[in-house]
Write a protein that holds these residues in place. Structure first.
Motif, PDB file in Angstrom:
ATOM      1  N   PRO A  58      -7.574  26.983  60.570  1.00  0.00           N
ATOM      2  CA  PRO A  58      -7.184  26.181  61.192  1.00  0.00           C
ATOM      3  C   PRO A  58      -6.454  24.956  60.482  1.00  0.00           C
ATOM      4  O   PRO A  58      -6.911  24.679  59.433  1.00  0.00           O
ATOM      5  N   ALA A  59      -5.530  24.384  61.144  1.00  0.00           N
ATOM      6  CA  ALA A  59      -4.509  23.158  60.423  1.00  0.00           C
ATOM      7  C   ALA A  59      -4.799  21.877  61.545  1.00  0.00           C
ATOM      8  O   ALA A  59      -4.931  21.879  62.528  1.00  0.00           O
ATOM      9  N   MET A  60      -5.084  20.621  60.922  1.00  0.00           N
ATOM     10  CA  MET A  60      -4.968  19.613  61.647  1.00  0.00           C
ATOM     11  C   MET A  60      -3.692  19.532  62.469  1.00  0.00           C
ATOM     12  O   MET A  60      -2.757  19.596  61.980  1.00  0.00           O
ATOM     13  N   ALA A  61      -3.802  19.042  63.772  1.00  0.00           N
ATOM     14  CA  ALA A  61      -2.648  18.807  64.562  1.00  0.00           C
ATOM     15  C   ALA A  61      -1.964  17.413  64.266  1.00  0.00           C
ATOM     16  O   ALA A  61      -2.064  16.541  64.766  1.00  0.00           O
ATOM     17  N   THR A  62      -0.986  17.623  63.128  1.00  0.00           N
ATOM     18  CA  THR A  62      -0.131  16.571  62.683  1.00  0.00           C
ATOM     19  C   THR A  62       0.877  17.227  62.517  1.00  0.00           C
ATOM     20  O   THR A  62       1.150  18.201  62.140  1.00  0.00           O
ATOM     21  N   ARG A  63       2.258  16.320  63.065  1.00  0.00           N
ATOM     22  CA  ARG A  63       3.390  16.913  62.708  1.00  0.00           C
ATOM     23  C   ARG A  63       3.749  17.397  61.391  1.00  0.00           C
ATOM     24  O   ARG A  63       3.593  16.420  60.252  1.00  0.00           O
ATOM     25  N   THR A  64       4.285  18.453  61.054  1.00  0.00           N
ATOM     26  CA  THR A  64       4.460  18.994  59.526  1.00  0.00           C
ATOM     27  C   THR A  64       5.707  19.548  59.560  1.00  0.00           C
ATOM     28  O   THR A  64       5.931  20.827  59.730  1.00  0.00           O
ATOM     29  N   PRO A  65       6.986  18.911  59.406  1.00  0.00           N
ATOM     30  CA  PRO A  65       8.483  19.291  59.344  1.00  0.00           C
ATOM     31  C   PRO A  65       8.503  20.161  57.959  1.00  0.00           C
ATOM     32  O   PRO A  65       9.589  20.958  57.829  1.00  0.00           O
ATOM     33  N   VAL A  66       7.608  20.004  57.239  1.00  0.00           N
ATOM     34  CA  VAL A  66       7.878  20.473  55.825  1.00  0.00           C
ATOM     35  C   VAL A  66       6.306  21.195  55.313  1.00  0.00           C
ATOM     36  O   VAL A  66       5.462  20.657  55.354  1.00  0.00           O
ATOM     37  N   LEU A  67       6.617  22.786  55.431  1.00  0.00           N
ATOM     38  CA  LEU A  67       5.383  23.538  54.921  1.00  0.00           C
ATOM     39  C   LEU A  67       4.882  23.185  53.511  1.00  0.00           C
ATOM     40  O   LEU A  67       5.861  23.204  52.623  1.00  0.00           O
ATOM     41  N   HIS A  68       3.543  23.052  53.451  1.00  0.00           N
ATOM     42  CA  HIS A  68       3.060  22.748  52.062  1.00  0.00           C
ATOM     43  C   HIS A  68       3.138  24.089  51.076  1.00  0.00           C
ATOM     44  O   HIS A  68       3.638  25.110  51.600  1.00  0.00           O
ATOM     45  N   HIS A  69       3.690  23.805  49.944  1.00  0.00           N
ATOM     46  CA  HIS A  69       3.830  25.024  48.928  1.00  0.00           C
ATOM     47  C   HIS A  69       2.792  26.019  48.789  1.00  0.00           C
ATOM     48  O   HIS A  69       3.197  27.281  48.539  1.00  0.00           O
ATOM     49  N   ASP A  70       1.565  25.811  49.231  1.00  0.00           N
ATOM     50  CA  ASP A  70       0.704  26.940  49.140  1.00  0.00           C
ATOM     51  C   ASP A  70       0.433  27.296  50.804  1.00  0.00           C
ATOM     52  O   ASP A  70      -0.514  28.247  50.843  1.00  0.00           O
ATOM     53  N   GLY A  71       1.062  26.810  51.878  1.00  0.00           N
ATOM     54  CA  GLY A  71       0.958  27.284  53.007  1.00  0.00           C
ATOM     55  C   GLY A  71      -0.290  26.756  53.847  1.00  0.00           C
ATOM     56  O   GLY A  71      -0.696  27.378  54.914  1.00  0.00           O
ATOM     57  N   ARG A  72      -1.077  25.817  53.418  1.00  0.00           N
ATOM     58  CA  ARG A  72      -2.463  25.402  54.054  1.00  0.00           C
ATOM     59  C   ARG A  72      -2.145  24.794  55.539  1.00  0.00           C
ATOM     60  O   ARG A  72      -3.017  24.896  56.204  1.00  0.00           O
ATOM     61  N   ASP A  73      -0.711  24.115  55.768  1.00  0.00           N
ATOM     62  CA  ASP A  73      -0.481  23.957  57.141  1.00  0.00           C
ATOM     63  C   ASP A  73       0.286  24.654  58.103  1.00  0.00           C
ATOM     64  O   ASP A  73       1.033  24.125  58.536  1.00  0.00           O
ATOM     65  N   LEU A  74       0.061  25.792  57.593  1.00  0.00           N
ATOM     66  CA  LEU A  74       0.932  26.898  58.637  1.00  0.00           C
ATOM     67  C   LEU A  74       1.141  26.552  59.849  1.00  0.00           C
ATOM     68  O   LEU A  74       1.987  26.534  60.438  1.00  0.00           O
ATOM     69  N   ALA A  75      -0.175  26.401  60.563  1.00  0.00           N
ATOM     70  CA  ALA A  75      -0.281  26.211  61.950  1.00  0.00           C
ATOM     71  C   ALA A  75       0.419  25.072  62.342  1.00  0.00           C
ATOM     72  O   ALA A  75       1.107  25.220  63.337  1.00  0.00           O
ATOM     73  N   ALA A  76       0.197  23.887  61.668  1.00  0.00           N
ATOM     74  CA  ALA A  76       0.716  22.669  62.104  1.00  0.00           C
ATOM     75  C   ALA A  76       2.308  22.711  61.901  1.00  0.00           C
ATOM     76  O   ALA A  76       3.321  22.129  62.704  1.00  0.00           O
ATOM     77  N   ALA A  77       2.811  23.458  60.918  1.00  0.00           N
ATOM     78  CA  ALA A  77       4.351  23.354  60.787  1.00  0.00           C
ATOM     79  C   ALA A  77       4.972  24.509  61.788  1.00  0.00           C
ATOM     80  O   ALA A  77       5.870  23.998  62.238  1.00  0.00           O
ATOM     81  N   TRP A  78       4.246  25.442  62.226  1.00  0.00           N
ATOM     82  CA  TRP A  78       4.818  26.481  63.080  1.00  0.00           C
ATOM     83  C   TRP A  78       5.054  25.625  64.485  1.00  0.00           C
ATOM     84  O   TRP A  78       5.965  25.709  65.074  1.00  0.00           O
ATOM     85  N   VAL A  79       4.044  24.989  64.869  1.00  0.00           N
ATOM     86  CA  VAL A  79       3.986  24.230  66.191  1.00  0.00           C
ATOM     87  C   VAL A  79       5.041  23.139  66.130  1.00  0.00           C
ATOM     88  O   VAL A  79       5.716  22.614  67.041  1.00  0.00           O
ATOM     89  N   THR A  80       5.059  22.440  64.895  1.00  0.00           N
ATOM     90  CA  THR A  80       6.257  21.538  64.692  1.00  0.00           C
ATOM     91  C   THR A  80       7.701  22.270  64.767  1.00  0.00           C
ATOM     92  O   THR A  80       8.566  21.419  65.580  1.00  0.00           O
ATOM     93  N   ILE A  81       7.949  23.240  64.470  1.00  0.00           N
ATOM     94  CA  ILE A  81       8.975  23.919  64.491  1.00  0.00           C
ATOM     95  C   ILE A  81       9.402  24.169  66.141  1.00  0.00           C
ATOM     96  O   ILE A  81      10.544  23.803  66.845  1.00  0.00           O
TER      97      ILE A  81
END
Length: 386
Positions: free
Chosen positions: A212-235
């Protein structure tokens, strides 16, 4: 976008000047220099982050990164008429990196410090840097010049000295990027810092993207993908959710990705036809997870000027490669894209796109060359003097 990339004396890249297009596919046999080209581009990006010396240290130091062949190349060696041998060095040791767009360019020259009694006697120093207007450096279009610890900028028809005590181990981007006195340096630094590289997506059982990822706006996915869920919901909220859903449907017909929020954390759910419940990211296959990571990276609501993908086909079933190609082509409309790949099916699909250029590398006398590029075919390029 970048129009030209130039590299000299970095590993097998003895002297390579490449023309670039909106979508560039780097191919070649194993050992042809694809990884060296990718690493050189990452090293160039580190100049704007202040980490170029540290990056070279991680590669084993400047001595390990330098071209290991003779200073001068002789056609008679390739023909077998004379043996390969070195000789007295005529020019200073230098590892050079540079690029140019239609509007401006930048180059850096790294070398060894003068002989001294120090534990850091082999730590690389920046010998010269230059920023210029236009596609290649000339004396008339230079805007900023650095020689050792001194830097000057053009002011009208004359040169104005700016600093004389720069650290020799850091680029001018981290030392003189002043919006009032050196606006060119600041703008170029920010441009390079927006380049984005993806080559470390993990898909093993303990991969960060499966958590799971912290629910924080993430317009740029981290290079290792650690914030996939947050980046997906941001999109989904501020990007293009229809295009994202179409990419999933294109790769996995009938599938969809949803999400749940629990105590400030986001969890993605993969809905697949024939299953009574959705799968968590901990349950999906390596290939499925990797495709979702690539989809989140390429559908970013904040497109970078340059997006580099190193072997994105890793872990993907061949049947997913056409969908990946369509995803990459769509991203190239928003960002200049580099793809380093071995996958013939992906390469063939990308080559069908308008604006796509295939750069096929091969080795000759230990150096990497661009297939089909003759002596007069390379873009114009001049390195700054030390």
């Amino acid at each position: 976008m970048l129009q030209t990339l130039a590299i000299a004396h970095y590993r097998s890249l003895h002297g390579l000047v490449l023309p670039l297009q909106p979508l560039n596919v780097i191919t070649g046999d194993n050992g042809s220099g694809k990884s060296n080209l990718y690493r050189a581009l990452r090293l160039l990006a580190e100049t704007a982050q202040g980490g170029v010396a540290a990056s070279l240290a991680r590669e084993g130091g400047l001595g390990s990164a330098l071209w290991a062949g003779p200073e001068a190349l002789d056609r008679r060696v390739a023909d077998g008429r004379i043996p390969l041998q070195g000789g007295p060095r005529q020019a200073p040791v230098g590892l050079k990196l540079g690029f140019a767009t239609a509007e401006f360019g930048y180059a850096v020259d790294l070398g060894y410090p003068p002989p001294m009694r120090s534990a850091f006697a082999l730590d690389p120093q920046i010998k010269a840097e230059a920023i210029w207007a236009g596609p290649f450096l000339r004396s008339a279009n230079a805007l900023v010049e650095r020689h050792g610890a001194r830097v000057r900028r053009r002011s009208g028809n004359r040169w104005e000295g700016m600093e004389e005590g720069l650290s020799l181990f850091e680029s001018l981007f981290t030392q003189v990027a002043d919006p009032q006195r050196m606006p060119e340096t600041l703008l170029l630094r920010d441009y390079i810092r927006r380049w984005r590289f993806y080559d470390h997506f993990r898909s093993d059982a303990d991969a960060p993207a499966r958590q799971p990822a912290m629910a924080t706006r993430t317009p740029v996915l981290h290079h290792d993908g650690r914030d996939l869920a947050a980046a997906w919901v941001t999109i989904l909220e501020i990007g293009d959710p229809q295009a994202l859903a179409h990419s999933v449907e294109d790769a996995f017909p009938g599938a969809a990705v949803g999400y749940e929020e629990h105590d400030g954390r986001l969890v993605l759910r993969f809905h697949q036809p024939g299953l009574l419940r959705p799968l968590s990211m901990a349950e999906v296959s390596d290939g499925t997870l990797r495709f979702l990571l690539l989809a989140a990276a390429l559908h970013t609501p904040r497109p970078p000027p340059l997006l580099v993908l190193n072997e994105p086909e890793t872990s993907l079933h061949p049947d997913l490669l056409p969908a990946l190609a369509r995803l990459i082509v769509a991203a190239s409309a928003r960002s200049q894209v580099w793809v380093v790949s071995h996958a013939s099916r992906l390469i063939a699909a990308l080559e069908q796109a308008p604006g796509c250029q295939r750069l096929h590398l091969h080795k000759e006398q230990g150096r990497t060359l661009l297939a089909g590029q003759g002596l007069l075919d390379a873009p114009a390029w001049h390195w700054p003097a030390r």
